[in-house]
Design an enzyme around this catalytic site. Structure first.
Site, short mmCIF file in Angstrom:
data_model
loop_
_atom_site.label_atom_id
_atom_site.label_comp_id
_atom_site.label_asym_id
_atom_site.label_seq_id
_atom_site.Cartn_x
_atom_site.Cartn_y
_atom_site.Cartn_z
N ASN A 210 0.85 -1.20 0.00
CA ASN A 210 0.00 0.00 0.00
C ASN A 210 0.88 1.25 0.00
O ASN A 210 2.10 1.15 -0.03
CB ASN A 210 -0.94 -0.03 1.22
CG ASN A 210 -0.18 -0.09 2.52
OD1 ASN A 210 0.59 0.80 2.85
ND2 ASN A 210 -0.35 -1.18 3.26
N ASP A 283 -4.35 -6.22 5.20
CA ASP A 283 -5.33 -7.10 5.85
C ASP A 283 -5.37 -8.48 5.19
O ASP A 283 -5.80 -9.44 5.81
CB ASP A 283 -6.72 -6.45 5.78
CG ASP A 283 -6.80 -5.24 6.70
OD1 ASP A 283 -6.28 -5.31 7.82
OD2 ASP A 283 -7.38 -4.21 6.28
N LYS A 293 8.07 -17.30 -10.97
CA LYS A 293 7.34 -16.13 -11.47
C LYS A 293 6.08 -16.59 -12.24
O LYS A 293 6.17 -17.49 -13.08
CB LYS A 293 8.27 -15.33 -12.39
CG LYS A 293 7.68 -14.04 -12.85
CD LYS A 293 8.61 -13.31 -13.80
CE LYS A 293 7.87 -12.21 -14.49
NZ LYS A 293 8.37 -11.91 -15.80
N ASP A 310 -4.53 -9.94 12.64
CA ASP A 310 -4.74 -8.55 13.06
C ASP A 310 -3.86 -8.34 14.29
O ASP A 310 -4.22 -8.77 15.40
CB ASP A 310 -6.21 -8.30 13.37
CG ASP A 310 -6.47 -6.83 13.63
OD1 ASP A 310 -5.57 -6.15 14.19
OD2 ASP A 310 -7.56 -6.34 13.28
N ILE A 311 -2.71 -7.73 14.08
CA ILE A 311 -1.71 -7.64 15.16
C ILE A 311 -2.26 -6.85 16.34
O ILE A 311 -2.18 -7.28 17.49
CB ILE A 311 -0.41 -6.99 14.62
CG1 ILE A 311 0.07 -7.73 13.37
CG2 ILE A 311 0.67 -6.99 15.70
CD1 ILE A 311 1.17 -7.01 12.60
N PHE A 329 -3.94 3.21 15.03
CA PHE A 329 -4.19 4.24 14.01
C PHE A 329 -5.39 3.82 13.18
O PHE A 329 -5.62 2.64 12.96
CB PHE A 329 -2.96 4.41 13.11
CG PHE A 329 -1.93 5.31 13.73
CD1 PHE A 329 -1.18 4.87 14.80
CD2 PHE A 329 -1.73 6.59 13.25
CE1 PHE A 329 -0.25 5.69 15.40
CE2 PHE A 329 -0.80 7.43 13.83
CZ PHE A 329 -0.05 6.99 14.91
N LYS A 343 -14.32 2.06 15.31
CA LYS A 343 -13.09 1.23 15.38
C LYS A 343 -12.66 1.02 16.83
O LYS A 343 -12.23 -0.06 17.22
CB LYS A 343 -11.98 1.92 14.59
CG LYS A 343 -10.75 1.08 14.44
CD LYS A 343 -9.98 1.46 13.21
CE LYS A 343 -10.80 1.21 11.96
NZ LYS A 343 -10.18 1.70 10.75
N LYS A 347 -11.68 -2.36 18.47
CA LYS A 347 -10.31 -2.53 18.99
C LYS A 347 -10.12 -1.55 20.14
O LYS A 347 -9.79 -0.39 19.94
CB LYS A 347 -9.28 -2.20 17.89
CG LYS A 347 -9.23 -3.21 16.75
CD LYS A 347 -8.05 -2.92 15.84
CE LYS A 347 -8.07 -3.81 14.63
NZ LYS A 347 -6.94 -3.57 13.72
N1 CTP Z 1 -3.57 -3.29 12.20
C1 CTP Z 1 -2.89 -4.41 12.62
N2 CTP Z 1 -2.97 -5.58 11.90
C2 CTP Z 1 -3.72 -5.64 10.79
C3 CTP Z 1 -4.41 -4.50 10.37
C4 CTP Z 1 -4.31 -3.34 11.09
O1 CTP Z 1 -2.20 -4.34 13.65
N3 CTP Z 1 -3.77 -6.77 10.12
C5 CTP Z 1 -3.47 -2.06 13.01
C6 CTP Z 1 -2.86 -0.89 12.27
O2 CTP Z 1 -1.46 -0.81 12.49
C7 CTP Z 1 -3.60 0.28 12.87
C8 CTP Z 1 -4.96 -0.29 13.18
O3 CTP Z 1 -4.78 -1.69 13.33
O4 CTP Z 1 -3.05 0.71 14.09
C9 CTP Z 1 -5.92 -0.09 12.06
O5 CTP Z 1 -7.09 -0.78 12.34
P1 CTP Z 1 -8.02 -1.40 11.21
O6 CTP Z 1 -9.29 -1.83 11.89
O7 CTP Z 1 -7.33 -2.40 10.42
O8 CTP Z 1 -8.31 -0.16 10.38
P2 CTP Z 1 -8.00 0.16 8.90
O9 CTP Z 1 -6.63 -0.25 8.53
O10 CTP Z 1 -8.33 1.60 8.78
O11 CTP Z 1 -8.97 -0.80 8.13
P3 CTP Z 1 -10.55 -0.92 7.90
O12 CTP Z 1 -10.84 0.02 6.81
O13 CTP Z 1 -10.67 -2.35 7.55
O14 CTP Z 1 -11.25 -0.56 9.16
#
Ligand code: CTP
Length: 413
Positions: A210, A283, A293, A310-311, A329, A343, A347
């Site tokens: 990204n 994600d 390849k 999802d860390i 974030f 969110k 979380k």
């Molecule tokens: N995060 C993470 N692991 C993931 C995805 C996101 O740790 N696989 C963390 C990011 O580092 C950030 C936060 O989760 O701190 C973002 O939350 P998320 O719910 O994934 O929000 P978005 O990335 O904005 O995605 P969405 O549009 O799906 O809500």
């Protein structure tokens, strides 16, 4: 975080070969907005001329304690009161010895003894001299006395030996000055910070990623280190250089990032007090990574994806004694307030930093951004637009407040 803008820095230069870098240090500090005056030891004036330093600092340069002309311009006690900070670079073994013993036999040592400003010392000398027990003893004494010591770098020295003794480059000295001026609100705290995108391999030459530049996470890591934290920066692929005073762990995929975050955040005996998840974690990842390849074929192609861990979600699920303070974030393209609040329900982090990632004030790749702060209890409102360094310092300030507010005994997770 402090900045050097508007700060008064007195640069002391003593007589080692690194003294020739004096004008470059002056330029580095003035470019950062500081006003710089220079004092040379007599020996330093053999390596770099007062005239060159006067030209770049736009101030008369002091050398002699008994120079009536200089003393008339600014007396040595006035000079000791003038700076917000004194940097001595290079600091010779002789200077360290005199300072450790309170000797005031020239203008620089007199000013150093009479000042109340913080003092940063950048020792530079031959490797054997640096290893000498008397030098080590003096450095230990000076540290104990509250001087900030910037340890010398290792490398090839002017004397053609290889080892510790090189004076760090001017940008590093500038950061050491900034650290000495920054209130140590995170001293004793261990932070794990993630930054950048993740790259999810498709085959040996392709990956999904990204637009995250990593700038925000890197700025937070720098601000936290300047505020005294011990920082581990778990970084996806970026073009950025590692921040000063920070341990960088390079990862590529979300799973590698997860493993690195957990390994460092839950390290036995050295668990993190806070984890700041500024990385833009993918994600999804391709279900299968091709060994070779993938060749093109006629017609459309589809790439089955599967969810990545999802860390932050997993960190939120940790039992209370293990759970560090968590900062998440949210990157939204619309309706930031509502989506960020939602969110936070999903979380439950201690602090959520939400920003907009589309339109003219998009945070991605930009140097300035506005962010919305939310805690589980309340919205703390928008901050900015501000340079990422300023926003990073604000995040660090909020993290320090939240850590300080944790119940006693809870600060070492
Ligand atoms: N995060 C993470 N692991 C993931 C995805 C996101 O740790 N696989 C963390 C990011 O580092 C950030 C936060 O989760 O701190 C973002 O939350 P998320 O719910 O994934 O929000 P978005 O990335 O904005 O995605 P969405 O549009 O799906 O809500």
């Amino acid at each position: 975080m402090s900045t050097l803008a508007g700060r008064r820095v007195l640069l002391g230069i003593t007589g080692g070969i690194a003294a020739y870098k004096g004008p470059l240090i002056v330029r580095e500090l003035t470019a950062a907005g500081a006003t710089v005056r220079v004092v040379l030891s007599r020996a330093a004036a053999e390596f770099v001329t007062p005239l060159a330093l006067q030209a770049v600092s736009h101030h008369a340069v002091g050398v002699d304690l008994f120079d009536p002309t200089y003393e008339q311009q600014i007396g040595h006690i006035e000079l000791a009161r003038w700076p917000d900070l004194i940097l001595v670079a290079p600091a010779t073994a002789h200077l360290l010895a005199r300072l450790a013993h309170g000797l005031c036999d020239d203008l620089l040592t007199t000013v150093l003894t009479a000042t109340r400003a913080p003092v940063v010392l950048a020792p530079a000398m031959n490797t054997q001299m640096w290893a000498h027990h008397a030098v080590a003893r003096n450095v230990a004494q000076l540290r104990q006395d509250g001087y900030h010591i910037v340890p010398p770098d290792s490398g090839e020295l002017a004397c053609q030996e290889v080892g510790a003794g090189r004076m760090p480059d001017p940008p590093e000295l500038r950061l050491a000055c900034l650290q000495a001026l920054t209130p140590p609100i995170l001293r004793g705290r261990r932070l794990v910070i993630t930054a950048g995108p993740t790259a999810e391999p498709i085959d040996p030459v392709r990956f999904l990623t990204n637009r995250s530049s990593g700038k925000m996470g890197y700025a937070i890591a720098q601000a936290a280190a300047l505020a005294g934290a011990q920082v581990t920066l778990v970084s996806g692929p970026t073009a950025l250089t590692a921040p000063w005073g920070v341990q960088r762990v390079a990862v590529e995929s979300a799973r590698e990032m997860r493993d690195a975050v957990f390994a460092h955040a839950l390290q036995p005996g050295a668990q993190a007090h806070a984890v700041i998840k500024a990385a833009a974690v993918a994600d999804y990842r391709p279900q299968h990574v091709a060994d070779q390849k993938i060749k093109k074929t006629p017609g459309p192609m589809s790439l089955p994806l599967e969810r990545n861990p999802d860390i932050l979600g997993e960190l939120c699920d940790l039992p209370a004694p293990q759970r560090p303070l968590l900062v998440g974030f949210a990157a939204e393209t619309q309706d930031v307030e509502r989506l960020a609040a939602e969110k936070l329900q999903r979380k439950p982090v201690d602090l959520l930093v939400a920003n907009r990632v589309s339109g003219p004030d998009s945070a991605f790749g930009a140097d300035t951004s506005s962010v919305l702060f939310l805690t589980p209890r309340e919205s703390l409102g928008w901050f900015g637009p501000a340079p990422k360094e300023t926003t990073a310092a604000e995040i660090v300030r909020r993290v320090a407040l939240l850590l300080d507010a944790r119940p006693a005994g809870d600060d070492a997770p």
